[in-house]
Design a protein around this motif. Structure first.
Motif, mmCIF file in Angstrom:
data_model
loop_
_atom_site.group_PDB
_atom_site.id
_atom_site.type_symbol
_atom_site.label_atom_id
_atom_site.label_comp_id
_atom_site.label_asym_id
_atom_site.label_seq_id
_atom_site.Cartn_x
_atom_site.Cartn_y
_atom_site.Cartn_z
ATOM 1 N N PRO A 145 0.802 -1.230 0.000
ATOM 2 C CA PRO A 145 0.000 0.000 0.000
ATOM 3 C C PRO A 145 0.835 1.281 0.000
ATOM 4 N N LYS A 146 2.093 1.191 0.419
ATOM 5 C CA LYS A 146 2.947 2.388 0.421
ATOM 6 C C LYS A 146 3.105 2.961 -0.991
ATOM 7 N N LEU A 147 3.045 2.090 -2.007
ATOM 8 C CA LEU A 147 3.173 2.562 -3.390
ATOM 9 C C LEU A 147 2.036 3.519 -3.745
ATOM 10 N N VAL A 148 0.829 3.204 -3.283
ATOM 11 C CA VAL A 148 -0.321 4.082 -3.546
ATOM 12 C C VAL A 148 -0.117 5.412 -2.828
ATOM 13 N N ALA A 149 0.333 5.347 -1.592
ATOM 14 C CA ALA A 149 0.585 6.579 -0.823
ATOM 15 C C ALA A 149 1.625 7.451 -1.517
ATOM 16 N N GLU A 150 2.659 6.824 -2.083
ATOM 17 C CA GLU A 150 3.702 7.583 -2.783
ATOM 18 C C GLU A 150 3.154 8.224 -4.059
ATOM 19 N N ILE A 151 2.342 7.477 -4.804
ATOM 20 C CA ILE A 151 1.746 8.022 -6.033
ATOM 21 C C ILE A 151 0.875 9.227 -5.699
ATOM 22 N N LEU A 152 0.066 9.119 -4.641
ATOM 23 C CA LEU A 152 -0.809 10.223 -4.267
ATOM 24 C C LEU A 152 -0.018 11.415 -3.733
ATOM 25 N N ALA A 153 1.028 11.150 -2.964
ATOM 26 C CA ALA A 153 1.849 12.260 -2.445
ATOM 27 C C ALA A 153 2.484 13.040 -3.594
ATOM 28 N N GLU A 154 3.003 12.304 -4.576
ATOM 29 C CA GLU A 154 3.620 12.967 -5.727
ATOM 30 C C GLU A 154 2.571 13.699 -6.555
ATOM 31 N N GLY A 155 1.423 13.072 -6.756
ATOM 32 C CA GLY A 155 0.345 13.713 -7.518
ATOM 33 C C GLY A 155 -0.192 14.938 -6.819
ATOM 34 N N ASN A 156 -0.367 14.848 -5.488
ATOM 35 C CA ASN A 156 -0.834 16.010 -4.724
ATOM 36 C C ASN A 156 0.119 17.188 -4.880
ATOM 37 N N ALA A 157 1.433 16.899 -4.835
ATOM 38 C CA ALA A 157 2.434 17.966 -4.950
ATOM 39 C C ALA A 157 2.399 18.600 -6.341
ATOM 40 N N ARG A 158 2.278 17.764 -7.376
ATOM 41 C CA ARG A 158 2.228 18.296 -8.752
ATOM 42 C C ARG A 158 0.969 19.142 -8.948
ATOM 43 N N ALA A 159 -0.149 18.637 -8.435
ATOM 44 C CA ALA A 159 -1.407 19.365 -8.587
ATOM 45 C C ALA A 159 -1.357 20.698 -7.838
ATOM 46 N N GLU A 160 -0.806 20.675 -6.621
ATOM 47 C CA GLU A 160 -0.774 21.901 -5.829
ATOM 48 C C GLU A 160 0.127 22.954 -6.461
ATOM 49 N N LYS A 161 1.184 22.533 -7.108
ATOM 50 C CA LYS A 161 2.081 23.489 -7.758
ATOM 51 C C LYS A 161 1.324 24.282 -8.831
ATOM 52 N N VAL A 162 0.517 23.583 -9.622
ATOM 53 C CA VAL A 162 -0.276 24.248 -10.666
ATOM 54 C C VAL A 162 -1.349 25.125 -10.027
ATOM 55 N N ALA A 163 -2.047 24.574 -9.028
ATOM 56 C CA ALA A 163 -3.146 25.301 -8.393
ATOM 57 C C ALA A 163 -2.652 26.561 -7.689
ATOM 58 N N ARG A 164 -1.450 26.492 -7.109
ATOM 59 C CA ARG A 164 -0.894 27.647 -6.395
ATOM 60 C C ARG A 164 -0.662 28.814 -7.351
ATOM 61 N N GLU A 165 -0.218 28.507 -8.567
ATOM 62 C CA GLU A 165 0.019 29.566 -9.559
ATOM 63 C C GLU A 165 -1.287 30.275 -9.912
ATOM 64 N N THR A 166 -2.356 29.486 -10.082
ATOM 65 C CA THR A 166 -3.656 30.092 -10.396
ATOM 66 C C THR A 166 -4.120 30.985 -9.254
ATOM 67 N N MET A 167 -3.992 30.488 -8.027
ATOM 68 C CA MET A 167 -4.473 31.262 -6.890
ATOM 69 C C MET A 167 -3.665 32.527 -6.665
#
Length: 398
Positions: free
Chosen positions: A365-387
């Protein structure tokens, strides 16, 4: 706007079934090879109807993501993230709620429809009324150009477009907008003078060809940053800076996956086969399916079109198998269990690669947690620019 960027998501409210796979996820798997895809675990949205039982949300997140991965969604090609882990979704939703008329939300067709269908739940909350606005924030925070939806969701996309249009109209004029726009024209280089002439031709004479030519110059310019490009896009048509670009609906075909009773496959009907159902359970469920009521005895001929099993043949069987079913059923040459076996085999065959892909994530299950952590970071980087742009436009600082 990022024309080829896609935003889509699903609520974590229980096990995914083959209707989800055929109606949504297969399309995602195809899109990730041609578009920049953001796939969202919509846990805030799940709360709009499941706030009284949040345990299902927590249980479902990892299992749902494993189903996506098992289906072929590739975290190297797509950004997989959890909505509530990117706080800019909630922040933009709040910002948009300040300027969105209440009547716009009340007129969304699915609002009254869902109130009737879910009358057993207390949905007299702002969260439920405002979920189309949260959906708009989900899309706009990534400046997504395309949103895959069925026809019933098109009004939600139109609301998103209206909200973006209103926001840009209210906040898109920077105090020194014209000065900044003219400075940006100089960065285009030699084509800058032509760009200005084409803008004049469009604004003074309504020359549509001039508008297209000017847009082409903008698209071809290599010296413009994102802010200047958006600024000149608005200046060209005598508008302000486009802070939140309008998206387009990317219509997807309705799922043709029938349930075990012939109705649409749905958890609420209790007629589903989950995406990773054990083969023996698949066999048991399909063997227990109702058939043509005219076939009381094995020797009675039947009509395939009146049988729910035939609908599954339409999804899973090739021409030869369907011809065999037609001939055998109408002549009573085959029994109902004979007819069901090719469908059982086809479903199990479709699911086998899903089990194989899922195994590494189920066992680690750690693999899923890692995928989500990386995805959350990528998504937040884009969202932060918009905000940053949204906050500056609304006088809240960068």
């Amino acid at each position: 706007m990022h024309a080829e960027r896609i935003l889509s998501g699903m609520r974590p409210t229980g096990s995914l079934h083959l209707g989800h796979y055929h109606g949504v996820i297969k399309n995602w798997v195809a899109l990730q090879h041609s578009h920049e895809c953001f796939f969202m675990v919509a846990d805030w949205h799940a709360l709009t109807t499941n706030f009284d039982d949040v345990s299902v949300i927590g249980r479902s997140i990892n299992e749902m993501v494993i189903d996506w991965l098992a289906s072929g969604v590739d975290p190297e090609k797509s950004t997989i993230f959890v909505q509530s882990r990117v706080p800019q979704h909630a922040e933009l939703h709040l910002a948009l709620s300040m300027v969105t008329p209440l009547s716009w939300l009340e007129r969304v067709p699915t609002y009254k429809d869902q109130l009737e269908k879910l009358s057993h739940k207390d949905l007299t909350t702002y969260g439920f009324l405002g979920y189309p606005l949260l959906q708009a924030a989900d899309i706009l925070v990534y400046k997504a150009g395309l949103v895959p939806v069925g026809e019933d969701q098109v009004p939600h996309i139109e609301l998103t477009r209206e909200v973006a249009r209103r926001f840009n109209h209210m906040f898109g004029r920077e105090p020194n907008f014209d000065e900044l726009a003219r400075a940006a024209v100089k960065k285009i280089g030699k084509a800058g003078r032509q760009f200005e002439a084409l803008r004049t031709a469009y604004l003074q004479g309504g020359d549509a060809e001039a508008l297209q030519e000017a847009r082409a110059i903008l698209a071809a310019s290599q010296n413009l940053g994102a802010a200047d490009r958006e600024r000149l896009t608005g200046w060209l048509e005598n508008k302000g800076k486009t802070i939140l670009p309008e998206c387009e609906a990317k219509l997807t075909a309705a799922s043709k996956m029938p349930g075990l009773d012939g109705q649409k496959m749905s958890k609420s009907y209790g007629n589903t086969i989950t995406m990773r159902e054990a083969p023996e359970a698949v066999s048991k469920k399909i063997r227990a399916m109702p058939t043509d009521p005219a076939r009381v005895r094995r020797t009675d001929p039947g009509t395939p079109e009146k049988c729910p099993v035939w609908q599954l043949h339409e999804v899973y069987s090739d021409g030869d198998t369907k011809a065999w079913v037609q001939a055998g059923c109408t002549s009573a040459g085959i029994g109902c269990l004979d007819c069901k076996q090719p469908v059982i085999d086809a479903v199990v065959r479709e699911q086998q690669p899903m089990f194989e892909r899922a195994e590494r994530y189920v066992s680690n299950p750690k693999l899923v947690a890692e995928i989500l952590a990386e995805g959350n970071a990528r998504a937040e980087k884009v969202a932060r620019e918009t905000m940053r742009d949204v906050r500056a436009a609304m006088g809240l600082g960068a």
